[in-house]
Write a protein that holds these residues in place. Sequence first.
Motif, short mmCIF file in Angstrom:
data_model
loop_
_atom_site.label_atom_id
_atom_site.label_comp_id
_atom_site.label_asym_id
_atom_site.label_seq_id
_atom_site.Cartn_x
_atom_site.Cartn_y
_atom_site.Cartn_z
N GLY A 73 0.84 -1.18 0.00
CA GLY A 73 0.00 0.00 0.00
C GLY A 73 0.88 1.23 0.00
O GLY A 73 1.88 1.28 0.72
N VAL A 74 0.53 2.20 -0.81
CA VAL A 74 1.31 3.43 -0.93
C VAL A 74 0.40 4.61 -0.61
O VAL A 74 -0.70 4.73 -1.16
N ILE A 75 0.88 5.45 0.32
CA ILE A 75 0.13 6.65 0.67
C ILE A 75 1.07 7.85 0.63
O ILE A 75 2.28 7.70 0.78
N ASP A 76 0.50 9.02 0.42
CA ASP A 76 1.24 10.27 0.54
C ASP A 76 0.82 10.92 1.84
O ASP A 76 -0.37 10.96 2.17
N ILE A 92 8.41 -6.17 -5.28
CA ILE A 92 8.66 -4.98 -4.47
C ILE A 92 9.52 -3.99 -5.24
O ILE A 92 9.26 -2.78 -5.21
N HIS A 93 10.50 -4.47 -5.96
CA HIS A 93 11.32 -3.57 -6.78
C HIS A 93 10.47 -2.87 -7.85
O HIS A 93 10.67 -1.68 -8.12
N ASP A 94 9.52 -3.59 -8.43
CA ASP A 94 8.61 -2.98 -9.42
C ASP A 94 7.75 -1.89 -8.77
O ASP A 94 7.55 -0.82 -9.35
N VAL A 95 7.22 -2.17 -7.57
CA VAL A 95 6.40 -1.19 -6.85
C VAL A 95 7.23 0.06 -6.55
O VAL A 95 6.77 1.19 -6.74
N ILE A 96 8.46 -0.14 -6.10
CA ILE A 96 9.35 1.00 -5.79
C ILE A 96 9.62 1.81 -7.05
O ILE A 96 9.55 3.05 -7.03
N ALA A 97 9.91 1.14 -8.16
CA ALA A 97 10.19 1.84 -9.41
C ALA A 97 8.97 2.63 -9.90
O ALA A 97 9.10 3.74 -10.41
N TYR A 139 6.20 3.73 -7.98
CA TYR A 139 5.62 4.74 -7.08
C TYR A 139 6.65 5.60 -6.36
O TYR A 139 6.27 6.58 -5.71
N GLN A 140 7.93 5.27 -6.43
CA GLN A 140 9.00 6.08 -5.85
C GLN A 140 8.76 6.50 -4.39
O GLN A 140 8.78 7.70 -4.07
N PRO A 141 8.56 5.54 -3.48
CA PRO A 141 8.36 5.91 -2.08
C PRO A 141 9.65 6.47 -1.48
O PRO A 141 10.75 6.16 -1.94
N SER A 142 9.50 7.30 -0.45
CA SER A 142 10.66 7.85 0.25
C SER A 142 11.00 7.06 1.50
O SER A 142 12.08 7.21 2.05
N GLU A 143 10.07 6.22 1.96
CA GLU A 143 10.29 5.39 3.15
C GLU A 143 9.33 4.22 3.12
O GLU A 143 8.37 4.21 2.35
N ALA A 144 9.62 3.24 3.96
CA ALA A 144 8.80 2.03 3.97
C ALA A 144 8.56 1.55 5.39
O ALA A 144 9.33 1.86 6.30
N ALA A 145 7.49 0.79 5.53
CA ALA A 145 7.16 0.16 6.81
C ALA A 145 6.69 -1.26 6.53
O ALA A 145 5.98 -1.51 5.55
N VAL A 146 7.13 -2.19 7.37
CA VAL A 146 6.83 -3.60 7.20
C VAL A 146 6.23 -4.14 8.49
O VAL A 146 6.69 -3.80 9.58
N GLU A 147 5.21 -4.97 8.34
CA GLU A 147 4.64 -5.62 9.52
C GLU A 147 5.57 -6.73 9.99
O GLU A 147 6.11 -7.50 9.19
N GLN A 148 5.79 -6.79 11.30
CA GLN A 148 6.64 -7.82 11.88
C GLN A 148 5.90 -9.15 11.91
O GLN A 148 4.67 -9.19 11.97
N LEU A 192 13.70 -3.82 0.15
CA LEU A 192 13.56 -2.39 0.46
C LEU A 192 14.92 -1.74 0.71
O LEU A 192 15.20 -0.67 0.17
N VAL A 193 15.75 -2.38 1.51
CA VAL A 193 17.04 -1.76 1.83
C VAL A 193 17.98 -1.79 0.62
O VAL A 193 18.85 -0.93 0.51
#
Length: 176
Positions: free
Chosen positions: A18-21, A54-59, A61-70, A94-95
């Motif tokens: 999910g991507v939000i601004d 995940i790499h496709d999603v990053i390419a 939507y260009q997020p500036s940060e990420a959060a992952v559920e443990q 992500l990293v």
Amino acid sequence: MTRRILGIDPGSRITGFGVIDLIGSQRHYVASGCIRTVPGASLAERIRVIVAGIHDVIATYQPSEAAVEQVFVNVNPASTLMLGQARGACVAALVMKDLPVAEYTALQVKQSVVGQGKAPKEQVQYMVVKMLNLSGTPQEDAADALAVALAHANHSGGVMGALAQQGLRVKNGRLA
């Protein structure tokens, strides 16, 4: 200043994103969906699909940060181990793209989005729809990922973010 947050709900078969601004205190929906692996594929092949997805999603939507559920400990140790490996693949993906990664437990996500840590998935979906003013309900894994992104927005901005930068947090209504 706009912060674009990518939330990830890891899974060995379906990984939600999910991507939000975040613009000031306003949260805006950007995108959500699922990365689906091939049924019956080996764990190595599923991890390849997750990382590439995940790499496709990053390419895209260009997020500036990420959060992952443990990962939570499941009744089935084999399932927990597999989920942990999928989650590790998500964090690595992500990293590898130089994104800062925050981690939240399911309890933290539910408390942040619903206000109650033991909320059912339907209630999480409902609150995601309300908080982001969506016209429809996202698929369960995508809604969970949006909830992770919202939880990060709630915890990393404003007063909570300022406290976290000082090494403090709020627990049960008190500074810890």
